[in-house]
Design a protein around this motif. Sequence first.
Motif, PDB file in Angstrom:
ATOM      1  N   CYS A  31       0.883  52.670  16.412  1.00 46.26           N
ATOM      2  CA  CYS A  31       0.262  53.557  15.422  1.00 46.26           C
ATOM      3  C   CYS A  31       1.344  54.418  14.768  1.00 46.26           C
ATOM      4  O   CYS A  31       2.486  54.467  15.229  1.00 46.26           O
ATOM      5  CB  CYS A  31      -0.837  54.422  16.058  1.00 46.26           C
ATOM      6  SG  CYS A  31      -0.225  55.823  17.034  1.00 46.26           S
ATOM      7  N   SER A  32       0.993  55.098  13.707  1.00 45.57           N
ATOM      8  CA  SER A  32       1.991  55.817  12.924  1.00 45.57           C
ATOM      9  C   SER A  32       2.737  56.889  13.718  1.00 45.57           C
ATOM     10  O   SER A  32       3.945  57.049  13.560  1.00 45.57           O
ATOM     11  CB  SER A  32       1.343  56.422  11.679  1.00 45.57           C
ATOM     12  OG  SER A  32       0.303  57.316  12.046  1.00 45.57           O
ATOM     13  N   PHE A  39       6.785  57.067  21.528  1.00 41.69           N
ATOM     14  CA  PHE A  39       6.059  57.637  22.663  1.00 41.69           C
ATOM     15  C   PHE A  39       5.675  56.544  23.662  1.00 41.69           C
ATOM     16  O   PHE A  39       5.164  55.496  23.291  1.00 41.69           O
ATOM     17  CB  PHE A  39       4.798  58.346  22.145  1.00 41.69           C
ATOM     18  CG  PHE A  39       4.111  59.208  23.148  1.00 41.69           C
ATOM     19  CD1 PHE A  39       4.747  60.300  23.700  1.00 41.69           C
ATOM     20  CD2 PHE A  39       2.801  58.943  23.522  1.00 41.69           C
ATOM     21  CE1 PHE A  39       4.099  61.112  24.612  1.00 41.69           C
ATOM     22  CE2 PHE A  39       2.148  59.748  24.439  1.00 41.69           C
ATOM     23  CZ  PHE A  39       2.798  60.834  24.983  1.00 41.69           C
ATOM     24  N   TRP A  40       5.919  56.796  24.950  1.00 40.72           N
ATOM     25  CA  TRP A  40       5.598  55.863  26.033  1.00 40.72           C
ATOM     26  C   TRP A  40       4.749  56.625  27.032  1.00 40.72           C
ATOM     27  O   TRP A  40       5.245  57.464  27.766  1.00 40.72           O
ATOM     28  CB  TRP A  40       6.884  55.356  26.657  1.00 40.72           C
ATOM     29  CG  TRP A  40       6.743  54.385  27.781  1.00 40.72           C
ATOM     30  CD1 TRP A  40       5.605  53.760  28.224  1.00 40.72           C
ATOM     31  CD2 TRP A  40       7.795  53.930  28.637  1.00 40.72           C
ATOM     32  NE1 TRP A  40       5.887  52.943  29.281  1.00 40.72           N
ATOM     33  CE2 TRP A  40       7.230  53.021  29.564  1.00 40.72           C
ATOM     34  CE3 TRP A  40       9.153  54.190  28.707  1.00 40.72           C
ATOM     35  CZ2 TRP A  40       7.976  52.389  30.544  1.00 40.72           C
ATOM     36  CZ3 TRP A  40       9.897  53.557  29.677  1.00 40.72           C
ATOM     37  CH2 TRP A  40       9.325  52.664  30.584  1.00 40.72           C
ATOM     38  N   ALA A  41       3.464  56.345  27.045  1.00 43.92           N
ATOM     39  CA  ALA A  41       2.524  57.169  27.794  1.00 43.92           C
ATOM     40  C   ALA A  41       2.123  56.581  29.139  1.00 43.92           C
ATOM     41  O   ALA A  41       1.732  55.422  29.232  1.00 43.92           O
ATOM     42  CB  ALA A  41       1.266  57.391  26.963  1.00 43.92           C
ATOM     43  N   TYR A 115       0.848  46.925  25.502  1.00 41.30           N
ATOM     44  CA  TYR A 115       1.102  47.215  24.085  1.00 41.30           C
ATOM     45  C   TYR A 115      -0.219  47.247  23.340  1.00 41.30           C
ATOM     46  O   TYR A 115      -1.052  46.351  23.502  1.00 41.30           O
ATOM     47  CB  TYR A 115       2.048  46.165  23.493  1.00 41.30           C
ATOM     48  CG  TYR A 115       3.408  46.214  24.146  1.00 41.30           C
ATOM     49  CD1 TYR A 115       4.366  47.119  23.699  1.00 41.30           C
ATOM     50  CD2 TYR A 115       3.716  45.401  25.220  1.00 41.30           C
ATOM     51  CE1 TYR A 115       5.605  47.191  24.315  1.00 41.30           C
ATOM     52  CE2 TYR A 115       4.952  45.468  25.845  1.00 41.30           C
ATOM     53  CZ  TYR A 115       5.890  46.370  25.383  1.00 41.30           C
ATOM     54  OH  TYR A 115       7.115  46.452  25.996  1.00 41.30           O
ATOM     55  N   ALA A 116      -0.417  48.288  22.531  1.00 45.90           N
ATOM     56  CA  ALA A 116      -1.671  48.472  21.801  1.00 45.90           C
ATOM     57  C   ALA A 116      -1.422  48.430  20.300  1.00 45.90           C
ATOM     58  O   ALA A 116      -0.445  48.992  19.810  1.00 45.90           O
ATOM     59  CB  ALA A 116      -2.305  49.804  22.185  1.00 45.90           C
ATOM     60  N   ASP A 117      -2.320  47.772  19.594  1.00 47.15           N
ATOM     61  CA  ASP A 117      -2.235  47.662  18.135  1.00 47.15           C
ATOM     62  C   ASP A 117      -3.014  48.808  17.488  1.00 47.15           C
ATOM     63  O   ASP A 117      -4.058  48.615  16.878  1.00 47.15           O
ATOM     64  CB  ASP A 117      -2.770  46.307  17.679  1.00 47.15           C
ATOM     65  CG  ASP A 117      -2.474  46.025  16.222  1.00 47.15           C
ATOM     66  OD1 ASP A 117      -1.803  46.841  15.564  1.00 47.15           O
ATOM     67  OD2 ASP A 117      -2.933  44.972  15.741  1.00 47.15           O
ATOM     68  N   GLY A 118      -2.497  50.014  17.668  1.00 49.15           N
ATOM     69  CA  GLY A 118      -3.146  51.193  17.093  1.00 49.15           C
ATOM     70  C   GLY A 118      -3.117  51.215  15.583  1.00 49.15           C
ATOM     71  O   GLY A 118      -4.014  51.764  14.939  1.00 49.15           O
ATOM     72  N   ARG A 119      -2.101  50.607  14.995  1.00 47.18           N
ATOM     73  CA  ARG A 119      -2.005  50.577  13.533  1.00 47.18           C
ATOM     74  C   ARG A 119      -3.218  49.904  12.906  1.00 47.18           C
ATOM     75  O   ARG A 119      -3.685  50.299  11.852  1.00 47.18           O
ATOM     76  CB  ARG A 119      -0.716  49.883  13.106  1.00 47.18           C
ATOM     77  CG  ARG A 119      -0.519  49.894  11.595  1.00 47.18           C
ATOM     78  CD  ARG A 119       0.838  49.409  11.175  1.00 47.18           C
ATOM     79  NE  ARG A 119       1.198  48.174  11.847  1.00 47.18           N
ATOM     80  CZ  ARG A 119       2.460  47.763  12.025  1.00 47.18           C
ATOM     81  NH1 ARG A 119       3.459  48.493  11.582  1.00 47.18           N
ATOM     82  NH2 ARG A 119       2.719  46.627  12.619  1.00 47.18           N
TER      83      ARG A 119
END
Length: 133
Positions: A31-32, A39-41, A115-119
Motif C-alpha cells: 500500500c502507499s 514498514f514490516w509489521a 505479503y499483502a496487496d494493499g494497493r
Amino acid sequence: MLKTCQGSCHCGAVKIEADLDLTQPTYRCNCSICRRTRFWAAVAMPEAFRLLAGEADLTQYLFNTRKNHHYFCRHCGVRVFGVGNDTPVGKMYGVNVMCLDGISDEELARIPIVYADGRADNWQNAPAVFAHL
C-alpha cells in the motif's frame, strides 16, 4: 511462543514493549504508506503492547479511511508502530520488526513474512510481484 520484545525509534525518544511470537507470520504490504516507509509489521494485540516512553514525541498520520493510525517519532521520523482498527482480528498493533532490539540478522531472516496487496485492497493475497517489499 510469545516473547517480550523491546524496541525504539532511531533517536530513542519512543520506546515500546510488546509480547510477540516471531515464529508467526509478519506482514509486508505494497500500500502507499507501507511501501514508502518499508514498514514490516509483527502483530500485537492491545493487551500485549505497551508504549514505555515518548507519547508526547509521537506524530500521528491518518489518511484515506482514517481507520488505521500511523505513528512516527517527531524527532527522527521512524515509524515504530501503527494501530490497525479495521482488521480481520479487530484492533491490533503493528510493531515495526526493524525497530526491535536484540534480534540478530539470522533471527530476522527466519521470521515468516506474508505479503499483502494493499494497493489493490486485496489484503488476503500477495501482489503479483513482492520481492522488492
